[in-house]
Design a protein around this motif. Structure first.
Motif, short mmCIF file in Angstrom:
data_model
loop_
_atom_site.label_atom_id
_atom_site.label_comp_id
_atom_site.label_asym_id
_atom_site.label_seq_id
_atom_site.Cartn_x
_atom_site.Cartn_y
_atom_site.Cartn_z
N GLY A 18 0.79 -1.22 0.00
CA GLY A 18 0.00 0.00 0.00
C GLY A 18 0.82 1.27 0.00
O GLY A 18 0.25 2.37 -0.03
N ARG A 19 2.15 1.15 0.04
CA ARG A 19 3.01 2.33 0.10
C ARG A 19 4.10 2.33 -0.97
O ARG A 19 5.02 3.14 -0.91
CB ARG A 19 3.64 2.45 1.49
CG ARG A 19 2.64 2.61 2.62
CD ARG A 19 1.79 3.86 2.45
NE ARG A 19 0.82 4.03 3.53
CZ ARG A 19 -0.11 4.98 3.55
NH1 ARG A 19 -0.21 5.84 2.54
NH2 ARG A 19 -0.95 5.08 4.56
N ASN A 20 4.00 1.43 -1.93
CA ASN A 20 4.96 1.36 -3.04
C ASN A 20 6.41 1.35 -2.55
O ASN A 20 7.27 2.09 -3.03
CB ASN A 20 4.74 2.54 -4.00
CG ASN A 20 3.42 2.42 -4.76
OD1 ASN A 20 2.67 1.47 -4.58
ND2 ASN A 20 3.15 3.39 -5.61
N VAL A 21 6.65 0.45 -1.60
CA VAL A 21 7.97 0.37 -0.96
C VAL A 21 9.02 -0.22 -1.90
O VAL A 21 10.19 0.17 -1.87
CB VAL A 21 7.87 -0.47 0.33
CG1 VAL A 21 9.25 -0.76 0.90
CG2 VAL A 21 7.01 0.25 1.37
N TYR A 22 8.61 -1.16 -2.77
CA TYR A 22 9.59 -1.88 -3.58
C TYR A 22 9.52 -1.49 -5.05
O TYR A 22 8.49 -1.04 -5.54
CB TYR A 22 9.38 -3.39 -3.43
CG TYR A 22 9.43 -3.85 -2.00
CD1 TYR A 22 10.49 -3.52 -1.18
CD2 TYR A 22 8.39 -4.60 -1.46
CE1 TYR A 22 10.55 -3.92 0.14
CE2 TYR A 22 8.43 -5.02 -0.14
CZ TYR A 22 9.50 -4.67 0.66
OH TYR A 22 9.54 -5.06 1.97
N GLU A 23 10.63 -1.69 -5.74
CA GLU A 23 10.71 -1.42 -7.17
C GLU A 23 10.11 -2.58 -7.95
O GLU A 23 10.30 -3.76 -7.60
CB GLU A 23 12.16 -1.20 -7.60
CG GLU A 23 12.82 0.03 -6.98
CD GLU A 23 12.16 1.33 -7.41
OE1 GLU A 23 11.63 1.38 -8.55
OE2 GLU A 23 12.17 2.28 -6.63
#
Length: 438
Positions: free
Chosen positions: A413-418
């Motif tokens: 939900g937080r676009n942590v990974y590429e």
């Protein structure tokens, strides 16, 4: 200067501690006797990076003290801050009962000219109400001014000690002189103290928070459209964030905003607008979109599990509404966990700071399994959901993830990974405003 701060919540404690750090004598007043005793014993009631060090130093050196007695706390004070809760009522308006209650009690206690400061976020016209409540029982001269806070949880100490600007609402020259003296140590680098009338200062706080909420929500709307048209919201963020007219901050797409400020302030400003017969249409849209955004990933979770999560175990990383705080007010994680539990799933959760606060919630505390660390939450879990972008979640040991998770699937939900990294690692990966990785 001798200061009193009434209310030791997030704003009050940061305010009192930081002003003590600049050499003032500060007494903090709170009606919660247990909380006051803990603070007297050196136990800080909130988590905020950098605050504990200042708190302990200034209590040890005698500049910061605590009491449950309003009369004792304000004795000799040149300035009194009112840092009290203004919770939203059922109709969305800010409830002023705590502020006006203390204002009424202050009147007969004032012994000399005093500046009373509304530090809480309050609707336009509150300074006049506070002034009237004090004047009903006061026998000395006083001024009531508006001095809204612009503190971001997680960096509040830095925000306070190095403010972008200080906004002060008053037309009193005497009060202006006191405020210039009080804030002088914090604006030595030239950041402005902006004086205006009380109503404009009150509106400034609401306008600032509402604008940031609009900015966040706009990017979430763009992200939702990106998923439909095949664009990448991260690229768009970089493309528009370098435009000096827009700026880079508050452009990260995700599962909506939460916390103690944005939700209630947008709601309160909308209520103020309706009370003055103005239809503030943008705010109504922001509230609607943000409410829906919080559970944006749940349809993807259900789709992945064939429409049924009953009996599935979902690991949740992050419970606070943002990193570097233990604040869970309006946190998206809570909304998602409630929906998962209602659908029959089991939830195992980890957060570096906020687990105790969630454990104390009547509807979640006994139903969620809290773990000692992030990896323990993954044991026998069918999927991982990331709800808060704590930095330790950004570069995990993926071998440990894969050894514990039943399925290599992450709902982020937080676009942590590429995306490319997730693709190379062979994960099924859902994020916000970007393509799904299978």
């Amino acid at each position: 200067m001798k200061l009193a701060v009434v209310g030791t919540g997030y704003v009050g404690l940061v305010t009192g501690t930081c002003f003590a750090e600049t050499g003032n004598q500060v007494v903090c007043v709170d009606i919660d006797a247990r909380k006051v005793e803990k603070m007297k014993s050196g136990i800080i009631p909130i988590y905020e990076p950098g605050l504990e060090e200042l708190f302990l130093r200034n209590t040890a050196e005698g500049r910061l003290s605590f009491t449950t007695s309003l009369a004792e706390g304000i004795e000799g004070a040149e300035v009194i801050f009112l840092a009290l809760p203004t919770p939203p009522g059922e109709d969305g308006s800010a409830d002023l009962k705590y502020i006006l209650g203390v204002a009424k009690d202050l009147g007969p206690l004032l012994k000399q000219y005093t500046v009373i400061i509304d530090k809480s976020t309050v609707p336009v016209g509150t300074a006049e109400k506070v002034r009237a409540a004090i004047a009903a029982n006061a026998s000395v001269e006083f001024d009531v001014i508006s001095n809204p806070e612009f503190l971001r949880e997680g960096v509040a100490v830095e925000d306070f000690m190095k403010p972008d600007r200080v906004v002060i609402g008053t037309t009193s020259e005497k009060a202006k002189a006191s405020m210039n003296r009080l804030y002088a140590p914090l604006v030595r680098q030239g950041n402005p103290i902006i004086f205006m009338d009380e109503r404009s200062a009150e509106m400034t706080k609401y306008a600032a928070n509402a604008f940031l909420a609009v900015k966040i929500t706009f990017m979430n709307e763009i992200a939702n459209l990106c998923e439909k048209v095949g664009a990448n919201v991260d690229d768009i963020r970089r493309g528009i964030g370098t435009d000096s007219r827009i700026g880079k901050r508050f452009l990260f797409a995700g599962i909506g905003y939460g916390g103690s400020c944005f939700p209630k302030d947008v709601q309160a400003l909308s209520k103020t607008s309706s009370e003055h017969d103005y239809d503030f249409q943008i705010l109504d849209s922001v509230m609607k979109v943000n409410e829906e955004q919080k559970t944006r990933l749940l349809p993807s979770v259900l789709e992945y599990f064939g429409g049924d999560v009953k009996g599935k175990t979902i690991a949740v990383w992050g419970l606070a509404f943002k990193p570097y705080t233990d604040d869970i007010r309006e946190a998206p994680a809570l909304y998602n966990m409630r929906e998962l539990l209602a659908a029959g799933a089991h939830v195992k959760a980890y957060d570096p700071e906020a687990m105790e606060n969630v454990a104390n919630l009547a509807d979640l505390g006994s139903k969620v399994t809290f773990t000692k660390d992030a990896y323990s939450a993954l044991v026998d879990a069918d999927a991982l959901m990331i709800m808060t972008e704590w930095p330790q979640f950004r570069t995990p040991d993926f071998e440990k993830l894969e050894a514990r998770l039943k399925n290599k699937v992450i709902f982020d939900g937080r676009n942590v990974y590429e995306l490319e990294d997730m693709k190379e690692r062979g994960y099924t990966y859902f994020s916000i405003g970007r393509q799904k990785i299978n």
